[in-house]
Design a protein around this motif. Structure first.
Motif, PDB file in Angstrom:
ATOM      1  N   PHE A  46      -2.597   5.497 -11.425  1.00  0.00           N
ATOM      2  CA  PHE A  46      -2.184   5.551  -9.911  1.00  0.00           C
ATOM      3  C   PHE A  46      -0.720   5.280  -9.594  1.00  0.00           C
ATOM      4  N   THR A  47       0.004   6.151  -9.125  1.00  0.00           N
ATOM      5  CA  THR A  47       1.280   5.845  -8.968  1.00  0.00           C
ATOM      6  C   THR A  47       1.868   6.524  -7.568  1.00  0.00           C
ATOM      7  N   ALA A  48       2.817   6.041  -6.909  1.00  0.00           N
ATOM      8  CA  ALA A  48       3.224   6.473  -5.613  1.00  0.00           C
ATOM      9  C   ALA A  48       4.660   6.971  -5.614  1.00  0.00           C
ATOM     10  N   PRO A  49       4.938   8.201  -6.001  1.00  0.00           N
ATOM     11  CA  PRO A  49       6.209   8.819  -6.294  1.00  0.00           C
ATOM     12  C   PRO A  49       7.107   8.841  -4.864  1.00  0.00           C
ATOM     13  N   GLY A  50       6.380   8.726  -3.710  1.00  0.00           N
ATOM     14  CA  GLY A  50       7.117   8.996  -2.412  1.00  0.00           C
ATOM     15  C   GLY A  50       6.358   7.998  -1.229  1.00  0.00           C
ATOM     16  N   PRO A  51       6.879   8.177  -0.225  1.00  0.00           N
ATOM     17  CA  PRO A  51       6.393   7.404   0.702  1.00  0.00           C
ATOM     18  C   PRO A  51       4.964   7.901   1.479  1.00  0.00           C
ATOM     19  N   ARG A  52       4.738   9.307   1.097  1.00  0.00           N
ATOM     20  CA  ARG A  52       3.544   9.903   1.729  1.00  0.00           C
ATOM     21  C   ARG A  52       2.675  10.503   0.475  1.00  0.00           C
ATOM     22  N   THR A  53       2.789  10.075  -0.561  1.00  0.00           N
ATOM     23  CA  THR A  53       2.186  10.565  -1.916  1.00  0.00           C
ATOM     24  C   THR A  53       1.524   9.414  -2.787  1.00  0.00           C
ATOM     25  N   VAL A  54       0.283   9.893  -3.276  1.00  0.00           N
ATOM     26  CA  VAL A  54       0.149   8.868  -4.279  1.00  0.00           C
ATOM     27  C   VAL A  54      -0.846  10.086  -5.273  1.00  0.00           C
ATOM     28  N   VAL A  55      -0.644   9.508  -6.361  1.00  0.00           N
ATOM     29  CA  VAL A  55      -0.985  10.400  -7.729  1.00  0.00           C
ATOM     30  C   VAL A  55      -1.672   9.628  -8.569  1.00  0.00           C
ATOM     31  N   MET A  56      -2.988  10.252  -9.186  1.00  0.00           N
ATOM     32  CA  MET A  56      -3.819   9.709 -10.133  1.00  0.00           C
ATOM     33  C   MET A  56      -3.801  10.808 -11.191  1.00  0.00           C
ATOM     34  N   HIS A  57      -3.388  10.401 -12.460  1.00  0.00           N
ATOM     35  CA  HIS A  57      -3.179  10.973 -13.535  1.00  0.00           C
ATOM     36  C   HIS A  57      -4.538  10.363 -14.596  1.00  0.00           C
ATOM     37  N   VAL A  58      -5.480  11.325 -15.164  1.00  0.00           N
ATOM     38  CA  VAL A  58      -6.310  10.934 -16.201  1.00  0.00           C
ATOM     39  C   VAL A  58      -5.301  10.891 -17.582  1.00  0.00           C
ATOM     40  N   ILE A  59      -5.224   9.545 -17.976  1.00  0.00           N
ATOM     41  CA  ILE A  59      -4.446   9.321 -19.188  1.00  0.00           C
ATOM     42  C   ILE A  59      -5.391   9.129 -20.498  1.00  0.00           C
TER      43      ILE A  59
END
Length: 327
Positions: free
Chosen positions: A230-243
Motif C-alpha cells: 500500500f502506498t499513498a502517492p497523493g493527498p486523496r489516493t491510496v494504491v494497493m499493488h499485488v507484488i
C-alpha cells in the motif's frame, strides 16, 4: 488454498497499529502534490451526448465528450442565469442551455471558463486550481497499472459523511483488515510499515509503504494468499499493488473526492475505487471475455467492503470534529 483461523482466535493487532505510525503516514500523504486534480467518475460514466454533473469540493462541475470522444469539464451553472447544464442537451460539441438556448463549448464563454480535464482510460479527472491551491500539474499523478489488454477492471463508488483524509487514514491502517472484514480477508499480517514520524513530509511514497501478507477469502476458510503493498502517492489516493502471489501487478486504487457539505453542514466525500485485476493463468482470458458479467460482482464486493470502511471513516471524522480522536 489455505485455512484461516476463527475470528476470535486471531492475534490481536492493536499493539502494531500504532496511532503515531498511521498519522505519520497520513501526514506525509497529505503533503504530497496532487496538482489540483480530482477524480470525477469512472470514464465509462461519461458517455457521448450525455453530460454528467458532479459537485467537487462545493463546486458544481459538468463533464461531457465531444464528437471525437475527448473529455471536457466546466462550471456546471450556465453563466447567463445559472441553469444546471448537466440537464441541458448536447448538440454537437456544445451544451445548449435548456432555459434560454445559450450554446457553450470547449472554447468557453465570458464568465464561464472550462477546467482542465483528463481521461486515463479508467477514470475521469478534473483540475480545480481555485480549490486545490497547489501548483498545477499538466496531468494527474497516476500509479502503475497492469496492461489494459490483459486485465479486467471495474470501478465502484461510495459516499460517506467525512473528509478525504478520513478515507486515506482508513486505507493506511491495514491492521484492521482481518478483524473488520473477516468475510474478505484471513491470516492478514503486516510485514512492513513506515517508520514513526521523523518530520519529513515529502518522502517518496515507494519508500513509505505498508506491505501485507494476506489471504483473500473465496469461500469459508479457503483463500488465495498474496503479498500486497500500500502506498499513498497523493493527498486523496491510496494504491494497493499485488507484488507476490496470484495476480501480480493487479492494483486497487482508492480515490477520495470531497463533494461538499450535506444539508446539516457535514462534509461529504466520494470514494471512487478502481480494481484492475491481472492473472497469468490461462483461464483469465475467459474471465476477461466475461467482463460485462463479472464487473457487477466486483463492484458488489468493493461495495460491501466500503460499507464497513465508510463507517470507519465516518466514525473517525466524528471523533476528530469533536476533539475525541484517541492517539
Amino acid at each position: 488454498m489455505i485455512g484461516g483461523a476463527k475470528w476470535a482466535d486471531q492475534r490481536p493487532t492493536w499493539r502494531d497499529a500504532r496511532p503515531a505510525v498511521i498519522e505519520g503516514a497520513l501526514k506525509r500523504a497529505l503533503a504530497r502534490p496532487s496538482g489540483n486534480w480530482y477524480v470525477l467518475a469512472a470514464s465509462g460514466q461519461i458517455r457521448a451526448g450525455a453530460p454528467l454533473g458532479r459537485t467537487v469540493a462545493g463546486r458544481e462541475v459538468v463533464a461531457w465528450r465531444d464528437g471525437a470522444g475527448t473529455l471536457h469539464a466546466a462550471p456546471g451553472a450556465c453563466p447567463h442565469l445559472g441553469a444546471p447544464l448537466c440537464r441541458s442537451p448536447q448538440v454537437g460539441d456544445r451544451l445548449v442551455c435548456h432555459w434560454h438556448g445559450l450554446a457553450l463549448g470547449p472554447e468557453g464563454f465570458p464568465g464561464w471558463d472550462p477546467f482542465p480535464a483528463h481521461d486515463d482510460g479508467e477514470l475521469a479527472w478534473v483540475r480545480l486550481d481555485a480549490v486545490g491551491g497547489e501548483a498545477p500539474l499538466p496531468a494527474p499523478v497516476l500509479p502503475a497499472r497492469p496492461d489494459p489488454s490483459g486485465s479486467l477492471s471495474a470501478v465502484a463508488t461510495a459516499i460517506g459523511i467525512c473528509e478525504p483524509e478520513d478515507i486515506i487514514a482508513n486505507r493506511l491502517d491495514p491492521w484492521h483488515g482481518a478483524w473488520f472484514h473477516p468475510y474478505a480477508f484471513a491470516d492478514l499480517t503486516v510485514i512492513e510499515s513506515p517508520a514513526a514520524p521523523t518530520g519529513q513530509v515529502d518522502a517518496d511514497p515507494a519508500a513509505d509503504r505498508f506491505v501485507v501478507q494476506v489471504a483473500f477469502r473465496l469461500r469459508g476458510r479457503l483463500g488465495v494468499p498474496v503479498r500486497a503493498a500500500f502506498t499513498a502517492p497523493g493527498p486523496r489516493t491510496v494504491v494497493m499493488h499485488v507484488i507476490e502471489g496470484e495476480g501480480v501487478t493487479s492494483v486497487v486504487e482508492t480515490h477520495a473526492t470531497p463533494l461538499g457539505p450535506d444539508a446539516s453542514g457535514r462534509p461529504r466525500t466520494a470514494v471512487v475505487e478502481l480494481v484492475a485485476a491481472h492473472s497469468a493463468r490461462p483461464g483469465f482470458g475467459l474471465a476477461r471475455r466475461a467482463a460485462p458479467l463479472l464487473r457487477p460482482a466486483i463492484r458488489r464486493t468493493a461495495g460491501r467492503l466500503w460499507r464497513d470502511d465508510i463507517a470507519y471513516a465516518e466514525r473517525r471524522w466524528q471523533l476528530r470534529s469533536t476533539g475525541g480522536l484517541p492517539g
